[in-house]
Design an enzyme around this catalytic site. Sequence first.
Site, PDB file in Angstrom:
ATOM      1  N   ASP A   1      -7.072  29.263 -16.175  1.00 13.35           N
ATOM      2  CA  ASP A   1      -8.502  29.063 -15.932  1.00 13.35           C
ATOM      3  C   ASP A   1      -9.254  28.855 -17.246  1.00 13.35           C
ATOM      4  O   ASP A   1     -10.178  28.030 -17.336  1.00 13.35           O
ATOM      5  CB  ASP A   1      -9.081  30.273 -15.199  1.00 13.35           C
ATOM      6  CG  ASP A   1      -8.457  30.462 -13.824  1.00 13.35           C
ATOM      7  OD1 ASP A   1      -7.971  29.458 -13.265  1.00 13.35           O
ATOM      8  OD2 ASP A   1      -8.446  31.598 -13.325  1.00 13.35           O
TER       9      ASP A   1
ATOM     10  N   GLY B   1       0.827  -1.200   0.000  1.00 11.46           N
ATOM     11  CA  GLY B   1       0.000   0.000   0.000  1.00 11.46           C
ATOM     12  C   GLY B   1       0.856   1.243   0.000  1.00 11.46           C
ATOM     13  O   GLY B   1       2.086   1.181   0.116  1.00 11.46           O
TER      14      GLY B   1
ATOM     15  N   HIS C   1     -13.381  33.772  -7.600  1.00 12.00           N
ATOM     16  CA  HIS C   1     -13.333  32.298  -7.561  1.00 12.00           C
ATOM     17  C   HIS C   1     -14.017  31.776  -6.297  1.00 12.00           C
ATOM     18  O   HIS C   1     -14.848  30.849  -6.349  1.00 12.00           O
ATOM     19  CB  HIS C   1     -11.875  31.830  -7.565  1.00 12.00           C
ATOM     20  CG  HIS C   1     -11.247  31.749  -8.914  1.00 12.00           C
ATOM     21  ND1 HIS C   1     -11.835  31.147  -9.993  1.00 12.00           N
ATOM     22  CD2 HIS C   1     -10.034  32.202  -9.363  1.00 12.00           C
ATOM     23  CE1 HIS C   1     -11.040  31.219 -11.046  1.00 12.00           C
ATOM     24  NE2 HIS C   1      -9.926  31.870 -10.690  1.00 12.00           N
TER      25      HIS C   1
ATOM     26  N   HIS D   1      -9.577  38.764  -8.307  1.00 10.57           N
ATOM     27  CA  HIS D   1      -9.576  37.500  -9.057  1.00 10.57           C
ATOM     28  C   HIS D   1      -9.903  36.315  -8.134  1.00 10.57           C
ATOM     29  O   HIS D   1     -10.826  35.535  -8.407  1.00 10.57           O
ATOM     30  CB  HIS D   1      -8.195  37.311  -9.701  1.00 10.57           C
ATOM     31  CG  HIS D   1      -8.080  36.104 -10.573  1.00 10.57           C
ATOM     32  ND1 HIS D   1      -8.040  36.175 -11.935  1.00 10.57           N
ATOM     33  CD2 HIS D   1      -7.981  34.774 -10.276  1.00 10.57           C
ATOM     34  CE1 HIS D   1      -7.937  34.964 -12.448  1.00 10.57           C
ATOM     35  NE2 HIS D   1      -7.885  34.091 -11.446  1.00 10.57           N
ATOM     36  N   GLU D   2      -9.161  36.166  -7.048  1.00 10.60           N
ATOM     37  CA  GLU D   2      -9.366  35.032  -6.141  1.00 10.60           C
ATOM     38  C   GLU D   2     -10.674  35.173  -5.367  1.00 10.60           C
ATOM     39  O   GLU D   2     -11.318  34.162  -5.057  1.00 10.60           O
ATOM     40  CB  GLU D   2      -8.179  34.907  -5.177  1.00 10.60           C
ATOM     41  CG  GLU D   2      -6.826  34.740  -5.848  1.00 10.60           C
ATOM     42  CD  GLU D   2      -6.751  33.521  -6.749  1.00 10.60           C
ATOM     43  OE1 GLU D   2      -7.540  32.574  -6.547  1.00 10.60           O
ATOM     44  OE2 GLU D   2      -5.915  33.531  -7.671  1.00 10.60           O
TER      45      GLU D   2
ATOM     46  N   PRO E   1       2.682   4.810   1.177  1.00 10.32           N
ATOM     47  CA  PRO E   1       3.374   5.138   2.430  1.00 10.32           C
ATOM     48  C   PRO E   1       2.438   5.827   3.424  1.00 10.32           C
ATOM     49  O   PRO E   1       1.541   6.576   3.035  1.00 10.32           O
ATOM     50  CB  PRO E   1       4.497   6.086   1.988  1.00 10.32           C
ATOM     51  CG  PRO E   1       4.633   5.893   0.518  1.00 10.32           C
ATOM     52  CD  PRO E   1       3.292   5.487   0.016  1.00 10.32           C
ATOM     53  N   GLY E   2       2.681   5.576   4.702  1.00 14.68           N
ATOM     54  CA  GLY E   2       1.945   6.270   5.756  1.00 14.68           C
ATOM     55  C   GLY E   2       0.578   5.712   6.062  1.00 14.68           C
ATOM     56  O   GLY E   2      -0.199   6.360   6.766  1.00 14.68           O
TER      57      GLY E   2
ATOM     58  N   LYS F   1       1.101   0.389   7.974  1.00 11.97           N
ATOM     59  CA  LYS F   1       1.496  -1.021   7.842  1.00 11.97           C
ATOM     60  C   LYS F   1       2.339  -1.458   9.045  1.00 11.97           C
ATOM     61  O   LYS F   1       2.087  -2.521   9.628  1.00 11.97           O
ATOM     62  CB  LYS F   1       2.276  -1.214   6.534  1.00 11.97           C
ATOM     63  CG  LYS F   1       1.460  -0.916   5.286  1.00 11.97           C
ATOM     64  CD  LYS F   1       2.226  -1.239   4.009  1.00 11.97           C
ATOM     65  CE  LYS F   1       3.310  -0.230   3.748  1.00 11.97           C
ATOM     66  NZ  LYS F   1       2.783   1.107   3.419  1.00 11.97           N
TER      67      LYS F   1
END
Length: 701
Positions: free
Chosen positions: A566, A257, A490, A486-487, A259-260, A263
């Site tokens: 965009d 699987g 959004h 601009h942001e 990492p992290g 296991k």
Amino acid sequence: MKRTLRRMSALFGVSLLMTIGVTLAPTTAKAADAPKSTFQASDSALQSIRKIQEERIKHLLNKAKVYPQAIACLSSGSPLWSCYDKIKADKTIETTAVSGTDILQTNASEGIAQIFITNDANSGDILAITSKGRILEIKDERLVSAAHDILSFKEAGIPYITQNVTSYWEIVLRAIPILFEVFMLFFLIIMGIMQGKQVIHFFSNPAVRMKSDKIVPFSEIAGNDYVKTELLEIADAVKSKNKAMLAAIPSGLLMSGPPGCGKTMIAAAFAKECGLPFYHVAGSDFVEMFVGLGARRVSIMFNRLRKRHAVSVLFIDEIDSIGKKRSNHGDPGSSEQENTLNKLLQMMDGAGNKTLTRRKRGRIIVLAATNRPDILDSALLRPERLERTISFQLPPQPIREQIAAIYMKNQSYAADVTPKMVGLWTPGFSGADIKSVLNQALIQAGRERSSVISASHITHAIDLHLMGEPSQIVLSKEDRDITAWHEGAHALIAMMLIGPERVRSITILPRGKAMGMVAMTPAEGRYSQSLNDLLSAIFIAVSGRAGEFIKEDGHIERVTTGASQDIVQATDIARDIVERFGFASLTGMMTHTYIPHDPRYSRELSQKRSAEIDDLVTNIVSRSFNEVVKILTVNKEAFSILVKTLLRDETITGIDAWKTVSAHIVKDGSSEDALAALTAIIHQDAPILDGTVSAAPKTLS
């Protein structure tokens, strides 16, 4: 004790080498610096050299002698060093202190009969006898520093002899540190062997046992329920002590699987659940620079575990470092890895492993972990070895919430920071990633002297984990204003269409190549998208340009190029709607994607159909832009408040932004009308427009 002995042995070994080097260095230097000469002689010199020496002395002697006894000794044929000793012992002879240059000048004026050069470890003397019997002396000058003078003597043809003086006690004193360190090194090795410890680590057991009190039990591990269920069945068989059940459990398990994903943690919890000793080792611990040592360490590890425990658990992390597929090319660089793998296969299930003697020693349940199961050798995955594979996956949102709740127990968080919020904001994160994010948030709260960890600290930690530190670029006031509009556009459109909880953070601080960013989390639990979802993504993509358009009062020529990426994103989504997903009446339930040299998508479209598709895609993107401009114009008050907040705080969370603007949002159904208008265009229930941007007065009315 084992590590202490090993470190002390290494320290004494290094010290021994340094002592030998320092002791031998001066002697070697003196020997190397001693010049060679045809006039150089000693008591055991050849007769031919002695004859040349005597001829030289007789030629320089004359009747004007200041110290006739010195000249007489040189002329008598006595050993030269005997003459030197007599001159040094004669207290009536006075010497003149000179330099090497003075000796050369004296040789030019009256001639030098003989030069004696003596040196020991500390100092050296040069004694010169002129043809008139005068004694010239250079005191306390090392031979190394007098090398230039000696070379000058040789070039001038002046006879000289050298002698190194080293006393017996000096040799003894130099040897004492070496003898002492050799004694201590052997003493440590003998002590280690007497205590059953291997001082030389090449032949030690690389596996390390983890104490049971440091292992996290299954009850405190969130997620991977299917893995825990399978391991608990094996644990029940081990705890039953039924010989038939114990013989039926798998000899080894492969945990694969990303990492992290836990296991190592689950392997240790399995050993604790079974009540068995847990040993862990990394695959790279068997890789040695000496051929055969890796296989030797594998053998030592398995034999000692079988000897010490009836049943034990051995966890091999990153087993792909020694378990790679064996090649047929005979590469010399892989021979050591293959030898180690062969020994590992033999110890897990070789002919000797099935003998009664070895079975009585003890059984080892091998758990191995890897991120790349595809490169493992097939012999390693067959029955009686790693016969079962358990796949780990990145935790979904509910499991991430549970993991966050575990790590958030011992810290103080703000009221609006919940495990659900952390789980929502961390899609694609592993358990280790979530722990790292919460630790970084704690560090950030400490920097700001905050008593609680707030949502802004969590956001900062996630951005740091994904994108690194903010860029060092300093924006001008004009660029900063444009970025905020601009942001902000959004963020406002995203909060209105997909919900404020999906907007994680809004920032106008440059990161990477972006001047600002709106970080959004994907909707989890869904593996397909509707037409409204796709249209909402187009609206969000074009809203940045729409925000700049409103800032410039509808003057399209004054907007910037910040929306270039965009526009690419919006165009790709619109083209997929028309060509791939079958939503448009123009293309129907047929794909029109063209991919050169692809067996399914290599048929080129006709010019007419390509033009129709291009017109429809252009109309979708342009109409989406106009609709977003209308929505932002209707909600211009909320939009302006959000922009001012961004300019003041630079970075805010989506939740805080929604709290700021939600009271000013106009709920007139404009967003639903915009989606309906785009749907009608795609279904061709409405006429296709020319795709141009609406005029400023009409758009902003």
